[in-house]
Design an enzyme around this catalytic site. Structure first.
Site, PDB file in Angstrom:
ATOM      1  CB  CYS A 196     -20.555  20.399  -0.104  1.00 60.48           C
ATOM      2  SG  CYS A 196     -21.045  21.583   1.174  1.00 60.48           S
ATOM      3  CB  CYS A 217     -12.245  48.690  13.851  1.00 59.32           C
ATOM      4  SG  CYS A 217     -11.042  48.521  15.195  1.00 59.32           S
ATOM      5  CG  HIS A 258     -12.624  44.335  15.722  1.00 60.29           C
ATOM      6  ND1 HIS A 258     -12.107  45.205  14.786  1.00 60.29           N
ATOM      7  CD2 HIS A 258     -13.809  43.900  15.219  1.00 60.29           C
ATOM      8  CE1 HIS A 258     -12.941  45.288  13.752  1.00 60.29           C
ATOM      9  NE2 HIS A 258     -13.988  44.513  14.007  1.00 60.29           N
TER      10      HIS A 258
END
Length: 815
Positions: free
Chosen positions: A79, A217, A752
């Site tokens: 866009c 993680c 996380h």
């Protein structure tokens, strides 16, 4: 229809053929030529269109955070939206994350003309003849024809070159003019790598993303902080490159001869760590795969296998202790080989004793202790005779309690409700069981956890049915006593729960049992309210069904007993697993430790110390204000003077010897009230602070989400002992600078780990001596902060760092 098929087929071929590396399948859907032609009419190319709409105050703050540099602009190829990438607002990625019918995933850097795909999370490699290349060429012509943008682009391009590592050559049309200046891999503000280093300074460590190997993680966040530990990098480099040898000269009082030691090759874990550090520094790739290091960690500690979510602090301890054990084994083997070469023959027991003496007398400290090792002194003073005794303990990190007043008040209130909910006959209301679990983290857990909870619920239901069927033979009191001492309950009380910070929900299984049982009963008996179930428990035990004979009951009881034995075996296995998950020093077998462990036998030694100076710190300390929650307040609480009274009284050796009749053979121990305090007696080069956010209260395990403030410069002197080693005489400051943070976001069940690291130039003194400055004017090293979530790396302002929910903090000594 035929034309449409041909069109689709050609578009797909073009999109796949124009990628030089791994193909991106989102090029066709992520670009829109007609819309971009209209967007190219806009002349304001050098700024983010969302930032232009901000208030002047916000724009000024943004400029201050980015040190006056204009943020890089990324253009959406769908866009034409222009969004910033370097600033804290990150409008480019926010534009992509906005829900739409078609993805706006491809963005173009208006500085280095590289294309990024947010879905692939990688740079899109394209040829010079494809459709995407033609589109970018048209946009570049539009941009560079605007004089203001052309000048700004050249200026920004020169600035970006000065802050990149030499790796890849850029695709700018001015590369012939700037051919002598090689660019590092990608633009500094790339959504993926953000290499944070000065091109002329090879001492600055690059910041690379790490691939997630499957719920790793927790591992990646720790490795990122270790990769920025400069003293560790230097020592690892020396160990890997140099042939280590040293001589041990025993003390004059010793009968041992000097010994020349040749060390063998470092262990596999140490080599894997060194290899990963070098790859992070030297690789041209934006993302590094730490598979070899993680494999070696899993060999030392099998608990990290299986793609389960784990605890970062636990991983750090196993990693450091594993390398420490390998170094101890190297030294031990070197001494044994040297003794064999000397031609002297000793018996096995005598050889062990001699090796121990050599290690104790002259063996150098291993690199883990040199970087992270510190010492705590625990001082105890008898209030009666004022005798001061002392014991020293080694540490690699400090675990600090995080006070949560809101949780404590909530828990106390529930404890009162729990006491009122107990009935006169000793039975507990089932509603109190539900209330007792409200502190547990939200979330349903994994399928494995749900299945395990259902098994526990079935086991309890079978136990209850068994007790009902035996009600005619056993009295109510006997059944009540049996249920109060049920093996399942007693095992729940004695289990050691690991504080796995993320979604490894095994610690909460003991509480999930009650919740699952209630849900199980609701699904099967919806017509019976919980209160009626609780009130009718006793009545069920008192009557024997008239429709059943004694033989039928006995047969059913035998069947149930077989099932219960099987379930009990499963439960014992679960308890065993939970017990092995406790946060103990990894010397239990998971890590192949040598004979030496970090925690030696704690034996207090009486010292001749003035009682008035026994509990005095290196610098004056002030009590934290009420409701304060900071690293300083946690350290103050950790090193606060304790009063040992009642059951915790001290057995004073001096008072015992002074009692009447001691010389006549009466050796009855004398216990006295005492004072105790723990202070740091040997501050480490790198101070690692562990904020204990995961706490167990009764049967529930909760996470403390309270924000803990942490300084960029930490003065450890108020928490160090008066006779602290490694501090010059007269110094009243022990300063540390923050360079790494491991953050845990989310809940116990769904969390996380990410990392914040500070990329900064290395200090020569830090490499040589382990300290960076020798004056009281020490200040935080200059550098750039980056937020790293596995493979994603973004530069962030210091304000964003200060607002993080820290779990591990890494400080380097600067004075």
């Amino acid at each position: 229809m035929g034309k449409k098929k041909v069109k689709d087929r050609s578009a797909g071929t073009d999109s796949s053929s124009e990628t030089a590396g791994p193909s991106c399948t989102h090029i066709r859907k992520g670009t829109e030529n007609s819309v971009l032609k209209k967007a190219c009419l806009n002349e304001h190319w050098s700024s983010c269109q969302d930032c232009e709409q901000d208030k002047p105050e916000e724009k000024q703050i943004l400029e201050d955070q980015t040190d006056g540099e204009s943020p890089a602009v990324w253009m959406c190829l769908k866009c034409g939206h222009r969004g910033c990438g370097r600033s804290g607002n990150q409008h480019a990625i926010k534009h992509y994350e906005t829900p739409r019918s078609e993805p706006h995933c491809l963005v173009l850097s208006l500085d280095v003309w590289s294309v990024w795909c947010y879905i692939c999370d990688d740079e899109v490699q394209y040829s010079s003849t494809g459709q995407l290349a033609q589109l970018i060429t048209n946009i570049r012509k539009q941009v560079l024809t605007a004089p203001d943008k052309r000048n700004a682009s050249k200026k920004s391009w020169k600035e970006d070159i000065s802050v990149m590592n030499s790796a890849e050559q850029t695709q700018d049309e001015e590369k012939g003019k700037k051919g002598k200046q090689k660019s590092s891999s990608k633009q500094e503000d790339s959504p993926k790598s953000h290499q944070s280093a000065a091109a002329g300074s090879s001492a600055v460590v690059s910041v690379r993303g790490l691939s997630n190997l499957g719920n790793t993680c927790f591992f990646n966040a720790v490795v990122q902080s270790l990769s920025q530990t400069q003293y560790l990098r230097e020592l690892l480099k020396q160990i890997a490159e140099e042939k280590s040898s040293f001589s041990i000269t025993p003390a004059l009082s010793s009968e041992l001869d000097p010994l020349q030691i040749q060390l063998e090759r470092p262990g596999s874990l140490t080599l894997a760590m060194c290899q990963l550090m070098n790859e992070i520094q030297e690789t041209k790739k934006g993302v590094v795969t730490p598979k070899e290091l993680f494999t070696q960690v899993c060999k030392k500690a099998p608990r990290f296998k299986g793609f389960q979510q784990q605890d970062s602090q636990e991983l750090l301890r196993y990693l450091l202790d594993g390398m420490r054990a390998e170094e101890a084994k190297r030294v031990n083997s070197g001494i044994l080989e040297a003794l064999k070469s000397s031609g002297k023959n000793f018996e096995a027991e005598q050889t062990k004793k001699i090796v121990k003496e050599y290690e104790k007398d002259g063996a150098p400290k291993n690199f883990v202790d040199r970087v992270f090792g510190g010492a705590m002194s625990s001082t105890v003073m008898c209030k009666e005779c004022k005798t001061v005794s002392l014991v020293t303990e080694m540490f690699l990190d400090l675990s600090l309690p995080v006070a949560d007043e809101a949780y404590r008040k909530k828990n106390q209130k529930k404890a009162v409700q729990h006491r009122h909910s107990v009935s006169d006959d000793g039975d507990q209301d089932t509603s109190s069981l539900a209330n007792g679990n409200e502190d547990m983290p939200t979330g349903t857990g994994s399928k494995y956890q749900q299945k395990k909870a259902k098994k526990q619920a079935k086991k309890q239901a079978k136990n209850q049915r068994r007790q009902q069927k035996q009600g005619g033979k056993v009295t109510l009191d006997a059944i009540t006593n049996q249920s109060s001492t049920d093996p399942a309950d007693s095992s729940m009380q004695t289990q050691t729960v690991s504080v796995n910070g993320s979604a490894d929900a095994q610690p909460a299984d003991t509480n999930q049992e009650d919740l699952s049982l209630e849900k199980h009963n609701e699904d099967q008996d919806d017509e019976e309210p919980e209160q009626e179930q609780a009130a009718s428990v006793n009545n069920r035990f008192t009557a024997l069904s008239e429709d059943q004979t004694t033989e039928d009951i006995a047969e059913q009881v035998n069947e149930d007993e077989d099932e219960i034995e099987q379930n009990c075996a499963e439960e014992e296995e679960l308890v065993e697993e939970l017990n092995t998950m406790s946060l103990t020093t990894p010397s239990e077998g998971d890590v192949e430790n040598g004979e030496d462990t970090l925690e030696d036998v704690k034996e207090y030694t009486v010292v001749n110390r003035d009682p008035e100076l026994a509990f005095r710190a290196l610098a004056s300390r002030t009590a934290p204000v009420k409701q304060e929650c900071s690293v300083e307040s946690c350290l103050y609480q950790f090193t606060e003077v304790e009063h040992l009274t009642e059951n915790n009284r001290l057995m004073c050796v001096t008072c015992t010897k002074q009692q009447p009749g001691y010389k006549d053979g009466c050796k009855k121990a004398v216990y006295r009230d005492a004072l105790k305090q723990m202070l740091i007696s040997d501050p480490p080069v790198v101070l690692t602070l562990h904020l204990k956010r995961f706490q167990q209260v009764a049967y529930s395990v909760c996470k403390v989400n309270r924000h803990v403030q942490f300084p960029q410069i930490l003065d450890l002197a108020p928490f160090c002992s008066l006779n602290c080693t490694g501090v010059k005489e007269g110094e009243t400051q022990v300063l540390y600078s923050l360079y790494g943070i491991v953050e845990h976001s989310g809940t116990m069940r769904s969390g996380h780990y990410t990392a914040y690291v500070k990329s900064r130039p290395s200090t020569h003194n830090c490499v040589q001596n382990g300290t960076a400055a020798a004056s009281g004017d020490a200040e935080a090293s200059k550098g750039s902060w980056f937020h790293i979530s596995d493979s994603s790396v973004h530069p962030v302002p210091e304000a964003k760092v200060q607002s993080s929910q820290a779990y591990l903090l890494f400080y380097e000594k600067i004075s």
